[in-house]
Design an enzyme around this catalytic site. Structure first.
Site, PDB file in Angstrom:
ATOM      1  N   ASP A 192      34.130  -7.330 -84.813  1.00 14.88           N
ATOM      2  CA  ASP A 192      33.056  -7.690 -83.898  1.00 14.88           C
ATOM      3  C   ASP A 192      31.669  -7.761 -84.535  1.00 14.88           C
ATOM      4  OD1 ASP A 192      31.910  -8.036 -81.243  1.00 14.88           O
ATOM      5  OD2 ASP A 192      31.106  -6.034 -81.572  1.00 14.88           O
ATOM      6  N   ASP A 195      31.022  -2.859 -86.783  1.00 11.12           N
ATOM      7  CA  ASP A 195      32.188  -2.006 -86.561  1.00 11.12           C
ATOM      8  C   ASP A 195      33.455  -2.823 -86.822  1.00 11.12           C
ATOM      9  OD1 ASP A 195      31.979  -3.757 -84.475  1.00 11.12           O
ATOM     10  OD2 ASP A 195      32.252  -2.282 -82.887  1.00 11.12           O
ATOM     11  N   TYR A 343      31.167  -1.342 -73.933  1.00 11.13           N
ATOM     12  CA  TYR A 343      30.680  -2.195 -75.032  1.00 11.13           C
ATOM     13  C   TYR A 343      30.336  -3.600 -74.564  1.00 11.13           C
ATOM     14  CZ  TYR A 343      32.604   1.787 -77.394  1.00 11.13           C
ATOM     15  OH  TYR A 343      32.869   3.069 -77.762  1.00 11.13           O
TER      16      TYR A 343
END
Ligand SMILES: *[C@@H]1O[C@H](CO)[C@@H](O)[C@H](O)[C@H]1NC(C)=O
Length: 585
Positions: A192, A195, A343
């Site tokens: 992404d 991370d 998220y």
């Protein structure tokens, strides 16, 4: 090793491998204590020490390093290899770095050895040659270079088994056991951001917007010598999204757990944690992610139509099936997949209905999709075109498809809000500042919409100048570049795990996040989050608000840079542009 003078933006010069002789500190019977000292000529982030003994030794004990291959206690050896422990890899230039060890000789005689410290800090990445076609206007910034590097950023984000033509020397295969609950292969796709989670919602949006840029500005990719690379770039996530569509009415939407992933600092290649996979289906709906995935597939089918018609048809049939799934099973995916909620939670899924439908229409010219897109139309301005909000994009494509004035009004409303004097605030140096977190991405995404609006004949001169001002801010107009490996004083410490880790076999952990030197590997082409509201910015690895990178940050940005390249090769690039004060810059 070399200090590549050509690439002055490289993260410092590479340290030399250093060879030294063992100092014998003590020796009695068959026991000895040795010491190896290395005068460091550069900052290092990870190291390996290879020792060659002149006669065999055994039972070597060492406390500052780990064995690369641990021998048995009684084995007699002449060569040994150590690598730094995970909390002791970083050393400063000028340091006299010493390692002590003890052991036994296997025969008689005085032990002696030569050792080499191999610096595991840096790759030796040289960039592929940039083959640009001539005939373009002279430009202030090299757009072809930005496009090439941005494509390389996506290459650095690849998960799964890497192909033989991988151009990122510090990347290798990773997450090879990503799979669904029925054992389905879910390898591939993009990590992404800084991370190592695969979040399909922003990944699919990035794919849609990058592919839109390719469809809209194919000549730009061709002129920059990047057409083949760009097709490979978008095929990577599209292949993965096809795998994620495991059955009719079943779509995997995330692999990896944000909590587990964010709790460790490591590169994809070193990951050992559990990577659960999450899906939506008829009973656990998620029409936002389903429609976005349908949009990506539909866009892909258009892009591949004249390049690989079989692949294009495959994409289109997935797009159609997913579209029906999204329509039949509305809902927020974050309500079905709790792991996504913290998220990438979508605020509204109505925009994806319009966006998915208009992409299906663009791919098929089937009026039923256009009718759906118009029925789902959300009027008014776009707060900020992004992974969450597709209103501006959908309305632009609705205008392209219908030329109806109502959609043009939406486009103008968005641009009026975003341009000087509108509701979006500006930094002193003229960046339209939508949000602290990733400000450059919102401005770049809207710049892309502005360029497409201009292509459609909506205030072309004004919108192109504005788009230029926003994109040029990121490229250097504010006094520095915000694109890694490009331009003047670019970021060197992005919040990005993979590029912050030394080469294998060195370990990687929180010490590398705290490293005072630059990231060992240059993450070419990545746009960082960007400045604060007063153009303030520090190149700090820990600052994920301003200094992280992400697939979604680069998508609208790369497509918009392709838009500028297109204008330059068609001799339509404005020669001046407005600053936020309204004068010409
Ligand atoms: C999305 O936003 C529109 C416009 O504000 C609203 O009418 C609609 O109910 C919202 N939909 C969802 C699913 O939140």
């Amino acid at each position: 090793m070399l200090c590549l003078l050509m690439l002055t933006f490289l993260a410092g010069c590479l340290a030399e491998d250093i060879t030294t002789k063992m100092i014998l500190k003590q020796h009695w019977d068959d026991n000895f204590e040795g010491q190896l000292c290395f005068a460091l000529t550069g900052h290092i982030v990870g190291w390996e020490v290879d020792v060659n003994f002149d006669s065999p030794v055994k039972h070597i004990q060492q406390w500052d390093a780990d064995w690369i291959e641990k021998p048995t206690d009684s084995e007699c050896l002449t060569t040994i290899k150590w690598v730094n422990k995970n909390y002791k890899g970083i050393h400063e230039k000028g340091e006299n770095f010493c390692l002590k060890f003890m052991g036994n000789t296997c025969g008689k005689g005085t032990p002696s050895a030569t050792a080499t410290l191999v610096d595991l800090t840096d790759d030796h990445q040289t960039l592929p040659p940039l083959v640009t076609k001539s005939g373009a206007q002279t430009t202030k910034y090299n757009y072809a270079d930005v496009m090439m590097k941005s494509i390389m950023f996506y290459e650095a984000q690849r998960s799964g088994k890497l192909p033989a033509d991988n151009r990122i020397p510090w990347r290798a295969d990773s997450a090879l056991s990503d799979k669904g609950s029925g054992g389905e292969d879910l390898t591939g796709g993009w990590y992404d951001a800084g991370d190592n989670v695969k979040f399909n919602f922003p990944m699919a949006w990035s794919t849609t917007v990058l592919t839109w840029g390719l469809i809209q500005y194919k000549d730009a990719y061709d002129s920059a010598g990047q057409l083949d690379n760009m097709y490979k770039s978008i095929k990577w996530p599209l292949d993965y999204l096809i795998k994620c569509h495991t059955k009719k009415n079943e779509l995997y939407v995330q692999v990896g757990d944000g909590g587990i992933d964010h709790g460790s600092w490591t590169s994809p290649e070193r990951m050992t944690g559990n990577r659960p996979a999450f899906k939506v289906d008829a009973s656990s709906p998620g029409s936002d992610v389903v429609m976005e995935t349908a949009a990506a597939m539909a866009a892909g089918s258009i892009a591949f139509k004249d390049r690989d018609s079989a692949y294009s048809s495959t994409l289109l049939s997935h797009a159609k099936e997913l579209y029906e799934m999204g329509k039949a099973h509305p809902g927020f995916y974050s309500s079905s997949v709790n792991a996504a909620a913290a998220y990438y939670k979508s605020q509204n899924y109505s925009d994806e209905n319009s966006w998915g439908a208009i992409w299906l229409y663009k791919a098929t010219q089937d009026k039923k999709y256009l009718a759906d897109a118009e029925a789902a139309h959300l009027p008014g301005e776009s707060w900020g075109f992004s992974w969450d909000e597709k209103i501006g994009g959908a309305n632009t494509l609705l205008y392209e498809a219908t030329k109806k004035d109502i959609y043009k009004q939406d486009m103008v409303a968005t641009m009026t809000a975003w341009m000087p004097g509108g509701s979006v605030p500006y930094t002193p140096k003229c960046l339209a500042f939508r949000l602290q977190w990733g400000a450059l991405r919102y401005a770049s995404n809207t710049a892309f919409l502005a360029l497409v609006a201009a292509d459609l004949g909506v205030n072309p001169d004004e919108y192109r100048k504005w788009a230029m001002s926003q994109l040029h801010y990121a490229l250097g107009d504010a006094g520095r570049s915000f694109v890694i490996g490009f331009g003047t004083n670019p970021p060197k410490n992005p919040h990005h795990r993979g590029s912050s880790c030394p080469l294998l076999p060195a370990p990687c952990g929180w010490e590398e996040q705290q490293n005072k030197g630059p990231n060992p590997h240059t993450l070419y082409g990545a746009l960082v989050g960007g400045p604060g509201s007063s153009d303030d910015y520090t190149d700090n690895r820990e600052d994920y608000v301003h200094n992280e990178v992400a697939c979604d940050y680069n998508a609208g940005f790369q497509s918009a840079i392709a838009g500028l390249q297109h204008l330059a090769i068609t001799q339509k690039l404005p020669t001046s542009y407005n600053t936020c004060g309204g004068g010409s810059g």
